[in-house]
Design an enzyme around this catalytic site. Structure first.
Site, PDB file in Angstrom:
ATOM      1  N   LEU A  93      -1.133   3.473   1.346  1.00  0.00           N
ATOM      2  CA  LEU A  93      -0.021   4.146   0.688  1.00  0.00           C
ATOM      3  C   LEU A  93      -0.274   5.643   0.636  1.00  0.00           C
ATOM      4  O   LEU A  93      -1.411   6.088   0.519  1.00  0.00           O
ATOM      5  CB  LEU A  93       0.158   3.623  -0.742  1.00  0.00           C
ATOM      6  CG  LEU A  93       0.482   2.140  -0.915  1.00  0.00           C
ATOM      7  CD1 LEU A  93       0.584   1.800  -2.398  1.00  0.00           C
ATOM      8  CD2 LEU A  93       1.787   1.789  -0.214  1.00  0.00           C
ATOM      9  N   LYS A 128      -2.497   0.107  -9.986  1.00  0.00           N
ATOM     10  CA  LYS A 128      -3.185   0.096  -8.693  1.00  0.00           C
ATOM     11  C   LYS A 128      -4.610  -0.396  -8.936  1.00  0.00           C
ATOM     12  O   LYS A 128      -5.440   0.320  -9.488  1.00  0.00           O
ATOM     13  CB  LYS A 128      -3.189   1.486  -8.064  1.00  0.00           C
ATOM     14  CG  LYS A 128      -3.802   1.531  -6.668  1.00  0.00           C
ATOM     15  CD  LYS A 128      -3.714   2.934  -6.081  1.00  0.00           C
ATOM     16  CE  LYS A 128      -4.294   2.972  -4.671  1.00  0.00           C
ATOM     17  NZ  LYS A 128      -5.737   2.652  -4.641  1.00  0.00           N
TER      18      LYS A 128
END
EC number: 6.5.1.2
Length: 719
Positions: A93, A128
């Site tokens: 990402l 995350k």
């Protein structure tokens, strides 16, 4: 990492830094993804990636084939586990580091999709997890394989070990699609990590560094029983190949995973506004210390899967997701001293010596102080930082593990009643070689002018000297340059350019013969000597480029060579050029200075760099030794070619099928044209081959003439 702003890098410095960044990032990728023993913090790694991307954006022509921006993770390190090619790549990402970055991300989603009302697009937000990415494949409801991410395309088959994780089901319920790939993060809970370390300590064994590395190492055990004993856990949050989609939103898919028996993160929520995402980010940040697992940010994803499909992917990341990273951790300690390090490009960088302190689980003893102004309390634009407080030896300072390879000092804590040390005096001479250290106008960095003589810069300078567009000496690659530089035998060492050309003579009477050293042989040594001898006469522009004068890259070297035609004339101009006195508007500088400024494309910054280089006695000594071995050939005066491209600026883009980039460049220059690496308003012509992308789009936008390769050959009359 360099403290020079990207805008002030020369093309030479940018290329050198991209090479170093590619090596450094590949090294850290291997340590993190393949060996599970990272050397730097996530923030430090992110800073390297951001620096690489910023330089590539400013110098698009320098983007390397092995650029980290084109790569995800690292290839599996060992052949212990069989390779698994992912049916769908496991991409990384992009990162956001501020609220503004998040707003830019959401704005980019709306701009890409077009004509959608504000707040009509929903986004999910979830922690995350700081663990190991995993892809688990089921066929007809039965777990058939588990694979690590690896380099994003190929991972390692760890199926036997995955089966030992209690939270991962071996079978899916009836009704699940025939092919299912569930992706998520394998991690170790903080409580389990502490228990394991206590057990290791009781047994007199070495304890582990952190939960993430321990989880990764546990998953790569050859004995699955060891993996089973480590109590690994799993969060599901994504998918790979699916024969049928059981939901049409991100949140819906995660709910399906929960129904199938996978653990999913309870903190995942959906929002229709940026403010909602940011509020949840802060809420998770507040809850972070109480969680039993490590997290390093919050991931935002477009919720609707049809919109994800429309948004698609960049080369290594999706457009529909971003990771909002948490800020670095801080601690208070004492500044014990300041050391000056000299970088490979001559930049003097101050490094703080600290009273050892633990920051984020790592013992910190050094921190960057960036540059002279930073110590004084002055920011990049001349504004006061830390409320104008300078940094002095003996101060109490706040240290942050943040965006540099080493941590940084972010503030000074003044203690009432405590006498401070003297203001720090930044050195004006290089600590490595004693040459003058100068600071160019508008720059925060002070640089050594020793260039060719400075040992801190020597390896980089010699690499540049023998590089393809300079002296182009075959057989003197990166490893060979380092070998010769580090050699202690006087008959082998190369510490300056002249040493290259005296190597053969020094070897004649030496007991240590180069051909007897591992990696060399009689044939390769002869080829090396022949390659060196072939460069005893060299084109003037190559000679000037090879000297590594700051701001004199390949283009400016050619401009100077064409203007002065001989090295004698150039040297005379460099020695006689005197810049105007600072503050004296009537002083125009010497005649030689004015002549140099009159050379097309050569401004005061380049001219000052040339004057500084020749003004340093050490450089003149090295040049004298080099010129005893090498003869720069006079440049041929340019005559009008009559070519239709004479005087024009040409950009080549895309895949060229009839010539290489270097051949294209040489052909353009042969016809009196100039070449550029990027498209701008100054561009006259773009030659586009297959695969032309952003440069072609820019040319179209600016209305610049675009032709193909065949038309180029016809245009210059070489068809």
């Amino acid at each position: 990492m360099s403290d020079i702003s990207v805008e002030k890098l020369t093309e030479l410095e940018a290329a050198a830094e991209l090479e170093r960044l590619a090596r450094a990032i590949a090294h850290h990728d291997e340590l993190y993804h393949a060996k599970d023993r990272p050397e730097i913090s996530d923030a430090a790694y992110d800073a390297l990636k951001r620096r690489n991307e910023a330089i590539e954006a400013h110098f698009p022509a320098l983007v390397r084939d092995d650029s980290p921006s084109r790569r995800v993770g690292a290839a599996p390190a060992l052949a212990i586990f069989a390779p698994v090619v992912h049916a769908r790549p496991m991409l990384s990402l992009d990162n956001a580091f501020s609220d503004e970055d998040v707003r830019d991300f959401v704005g980019s989603v709306y701009r890409f999709l077009g004509q959608l009302p504000d707040d009509s697009i929903a986004f999910t937000a979830e922690p995350k997890i700081d663990g190991l990415s995993m892809s688990i494949r089921y066929e007809n409801g039965i777990l058939v394989s588990g694979a690590t991410r690896g380099d994003g395309t190929t991972g390692e088959n760890v199926t036997a070990n995955i089966r030992t994780i209690a939270e991962i089901p071996n079978r899916l319920p009836a009704g699940a699609p025939a092919v299912v790939e569930v992706r998520g993060e394998v991690y170790m809970a903080k409580s389990d990590f502490l228990t394991l370390n206590a057990q290791m300590e009781a047994e007199g064994k070495q304890t582990y560094v952190n939960p993430r590395n321990t989880a990764a190492g546990s998953l790569r055990q050859l004995d699955a029983k060891v993996t089973a004993s480590r109590k690994l856990r799993f969060f599901a949050y994504a998918w790979g190949e699916m024969s049928d989609m059981p939901a049409d939103t991100q949140l819906g898919m995660v709910e399906v995973f929960r129904q199938w028996g996978f653990p999913v993160n309870p903190l995942m929520k959906r929002f229709n506004s940026v403010d909602g995402l940011l509020a949840h980010y802060r809420a998770i940040g507040m809850e972070r210390p109480t969680l039993d697992y490590d997290i390093d940010g919050v991931v935002y994803k477009v919720d609707r899967l049809d919109l994800q499909t429309r948004l698609g992917f960049r080369s290594r990341s999706p457009r529909w997701a971003i990771a909002h990273k948490f800020p670095a951790e801080q601690a208070l300690t004492i500044l014990r001293g300041i050391d000056i390090q000299v970088g490979r490009t001559g930049a003097l960088t101050p490094v703080a010596r600290l009273e050892p302190i633990t920051v984020g689980g790592v013992v910190v003893t050094n921190a960057t102080l960036h540059n002279e102004d930073y110590i004084k309390g002055i920011g990049q634009k001349g504004e006061p930082i830390r409320e104008g407080r300078d940094i002095r030896i003996g101060d109490s300072v706040i240290v942050q593990r943040a965006g540099d390879v080493i941590p940084q000092i972010v503030d000074v804590v003044l203690e009432e009643g405590k006498k401070r040390g003297e203001p720090y005096q930044f050195p004006h001479v290089c600590p490595a070689c004693g040459s003058h250290a100068v600071r160019e106008e508008g720059e925060a960095v002070r640089r050594c002018t020793g260039g060719l003589i400075c040992p801190a810069q020597a390896v980089e300078r010699i690499r540049h000297f023998v590089s393809r567009n300079a002296f182009d000496i075959e057989g003197l690659g990166e490893k060979q340059v380092e070998f010769f530089f580090n050699a202690e035998d006087p008959a082998l060492c190369i510490r300056s350019p002249a040493d290259i050309f005296t190597l053969k003579k020094r070897q004649e009477n030496s007991l240590t013969k180069l051909q007897n050293i591992e990696g060399f042989g009689a044939t390769s040594v002869k080829k090396l000597y022949d390659a060196i001898d072939a460069r005893r006469e060299i084109a003037l522009h190559r000679f000037l480029f090879g000297l590594g004068i700051r701001h004199v890259g390949e283009v400016n070297a050619k401009r100077l060579a064409r203007a002065y035609l001989s090295y004698a004339a150039f040297k005379k101009a460099a020695l006689e050029a005197v810049p105007p006195k600072e503050g004296d508007r009537t002083d125009k500088g010497s005649e030689a200075w004015q002549d140099m400024l009159a050379v097309e494309g050569i401004g005061s910054i380049v001219a000052e760099a040339v004057v500084d280089f020749y003004g340093e006695p050490h450089n003149r000594e090295v040049l004298a030794a080099l010129l005893a071995e090498v003869t720069p050939l006079d440049e041929e005066a340019r005559v009008a070619t009559g070519s239709p491209v004479e005087g024009k600026t040409v950009v080549f883009t895309g895949s060229l099928e009839r010539m290489s980039r270097d051949e294209a460049k040489a052909m353009a220059e042969r016809h009196g044209a100039k070449t550029a690496g990027s498209v701008s308003k100054k561009t006259d012509l773009v030659v586009a081959g297959p695969g032309a992308g952003s440069k072609l789009a820019k040319a179209t936008e600016l209305g610049i003439e675009v032709i193909n390769e065949d038309d180029w050959f016809k245009l210059v009359g070489e068809d």
